[in-house]
Design an enzyme around this catalytic site. Structure first.
Site, PDB file in Angstrom:
ATOM      1  N   ASP A  19       3.713   3.029   6.723  1.00 45.72           N
ATOM      2  CA  ASP A  19       2.491   3.842   6.862  1.00 45.72           C
ATOM      3  C   ASP A  19       1.316   3.089   7.485  1.00 45.72           C
ATOM      4  O   ASP A  19       0.999   1.962   7.083  1.00 45.72           O
ATOM      5  CB  ASP A  19       2.018   4.321   5.486  1.00 45.72           C
ATOM      6  N   SER A  79      -0.037   2.271  -0.025  1.00 45.13           N
ATOM      7  CA  SER A  79      -0.891   2.882   1.000  1.00 45.13           C
ATOM      8  C   SER A  79      -2.282   3.230   0.495  1.00 45.13           C
ATOM      9  O   SER A  79      -2.494   3.457  -0.686  1.00 45.13           O
ATOM     10  CB  SER A  79      -0.229   4.141   1.550  1.00 45.13           C
ATOM     11  N   ARG A 136      -1.000   8.345  -5.881  1.00 43.92           N
ATOM     12  CA  ARG A 136      -1.184   7.235  -4.931  1.00 43.92           C
ATOM     13  C   ARG A 136      -1.815   7.679  -3.605  1.00 43.92           C
ATOM     14  O   ARG A 136      -2.086   8.835  -3.384  1.00 43.92           O
ATOM     15  CB  ARG A 136       0.173   6.583  -4.650  1.00 43.92           C
TER      16      ARG A 136
END
Length: 456
Positions: A19, A79, A136
């Site tokens: 990512d 991330s 998250r």
């Protein structure tokens, strides 16, 4: 030569990239952080790596930026995002920990005043009781009037996905406000992003099917929804994430993230991979690294859709014109000395149909004008056959291809639809064959100049 390593897409010199994270324009530089395993070509370790640029074209690879070295992120710096707050670059990320097989996550913050050293401030938000530890990917943005907002990918305690919303008056002290939007079809939502663009709000998100009993991820993809976000009430008009548009029609696109640059443009990068384990093993067998990011894309909202275009800076990469050859057949041919290439086809007659193929790599692109269907075919390097993506499309008047050593990004109708895919690259050169063209069609074929670019 050949190989899979790209010429002008961002990828590290080793390990696995996934990512894009922490995208920002800060003190005259573009910052692109990314999920990185520098030790192996798998997902067994996560830190943040960093690329920097002053012009979106020439990038410096800075190596490691955030390491999993604290008790709250010891099993992975996952991330997150970046936000410039009081002239400091503030990074927000998910710290991952595991104990006896049980996951516990923390939304964390790190701060830099110079863009080189990042001081961790620890956890700024723990998982509320209404959610599982699949909580998250914090994306932080400044409110239009005052304060800051954070959207978080979440799984509710009932096992269904949501985008959670938190707010803060200073960017440091956060409180969760509840669910901004929810899904009944998917068990998790990852990597959300919310921003205002052209008078609308756009929520980007990645719905994910999960086997909750065994904690295993299934199908996931990138989507967006155009909506109204009321900062005062901290709500959106339509909370249903099951009504959405697909972000990308290709094989390899996930976890896009956006930021605003000094020109006021909304720029996005995505992860150009959705490979499974077997695809990864074969694709990168001869390389030290695997995976890359998409080209940066400038976003706009038009006609109720999100349009994606390659920024104007990339015009400078276009080099020598490649001549078109017209054999006695009804085909038109262009031969490129290298894989990195630009092709544009435009004209009112494209709506009747077009067929483009790349004989070396087995790639085919065609639009069926009578059935109104666009199809992309690539070589399946695992099963040694073909695989394809098709979708309905009412009209075609423009087709733009950005090709690199092992990828293709297709922009249709000036960015109304985009397809991003990795290609199993064979050899160095590139032949393009066009069929179905008439005198109303225009074809532009140019080399891409990549000298001096990339992760120096």
């Amino acid at each position: 030569m050949g190989g899979m390593r790209q010429k002008y897409h961002l990828e590290p010199d080793r390990g696995l990239l996934n990512d894009p994270n922490g995208l920002a324009y800060f003190k005259g530089k573009y910052y692109v952080f990314f999920q990185w395993n520098r030790f192996a070509k798998d997902h067994g370790y996560k830190e943040w790596g960093l690329f920097k640029s002053s012009d979106l074209l020439n990038w410096t690879f800075e190596g490691s930026a955030l390491l999993p070295d604290q008790i709250y992120d010891q099993d992975g710096v996952y991330s997150g995002s970046a936000c410039v707050i009081e002239d400091k670059l503030c990074l927000f990320y998910t710290g991952n920990t595991k104990s006896d097989g049980r996951r516990k996550v923390y939304q964390c913050m790190a701060v830099s005043s110079d863009g080189r050293k990042y001081l961790k401030h620890g956890c700024v938000l723990e998982t509320p009781a209404d959610y599982t530890e699949h909580f998250r990917d914090p994306k932080v943005f400044k409110g239009s009037r005052q304060g800051y907002f954070m959207v978080i990918g979440a799984q509710k305690s009932n096992g269904k996905g949501a985008v959670a919303l938190a707010s803060s008056c200073d960017g440091v002290h956060w409180s969760v406000k509840g669910n901004l939007a929810e899904t009944e079809m998917y068990e998790m939502v990852e990597c959300p992003d919310l921003f205002e663009l052209d008078g609308k709000h756009v929520l980007m998100f990645n719905p994910q099917e999960r086997d909750n009993d065994n904690d295993v991820c299934g199908v996931s993809f990138s989507a967006y929804k155009i909506m109204e976000f009321d900062e005062k009430t901290e709500t959106v008009g339509d909370r249903d994430l099951d009504k959405h548009c697909r972000f990308d029609q290709g094989f390899d696109f996930y976890a896009p993230q956006t930021f605003c640059d000094d020109k006021g443009r909304r720029i996005m990068f995505g992860w150009m991979s959705r490979m499974n384990e077997m695809q990864e093993q074969i694709f990168a067998a001869e390389e030290r690294n695997i995976h890359c990011l998409t080209l940066p894309r400038e976003l706009n909202v038009k006609n109720g859709r999100l349009y994606q275009r390659v920024p104007e800076e990339f015009e400078r990469l276009k080099g020598k014109q490649i001549p078109l050859e017209m054999p006695k057949t009804k085909e038109i041919k262009a031969v490129f000395p290298q894989k990195a290439a630009f092709v544009k086809v435009s004209g009112s007659d494209l709506d009747q149909g077009i067929f483009i193929r790349f004989p070396e790599d087995g790639t085919k692109i065609f639009y069926n004008g009578s059935e109104k269907v666009f199809t992309f075919v690539r070589y399946d390097w695992v099963n040694k056959t073909e695989e394809q993506k098709s979708f309905p499309m009412e009209m075609l008047y423009s087709l733009e291809l950005w090709l690199d050593q092992s990828s293709i990004e297709i922009f249709l109708n000036e960015g109304e639809y985009v397809l991003s895919s990795r290609i199993y690259s064979k050899g160095e050169g590139q032949t393009v064959i066009f069929k179905g063209m008439t005198e109303k069609s225009e074809i532009e074929c140019k080399e891409i100049n990549t000298g001096g670019m990339h992760n120096e």
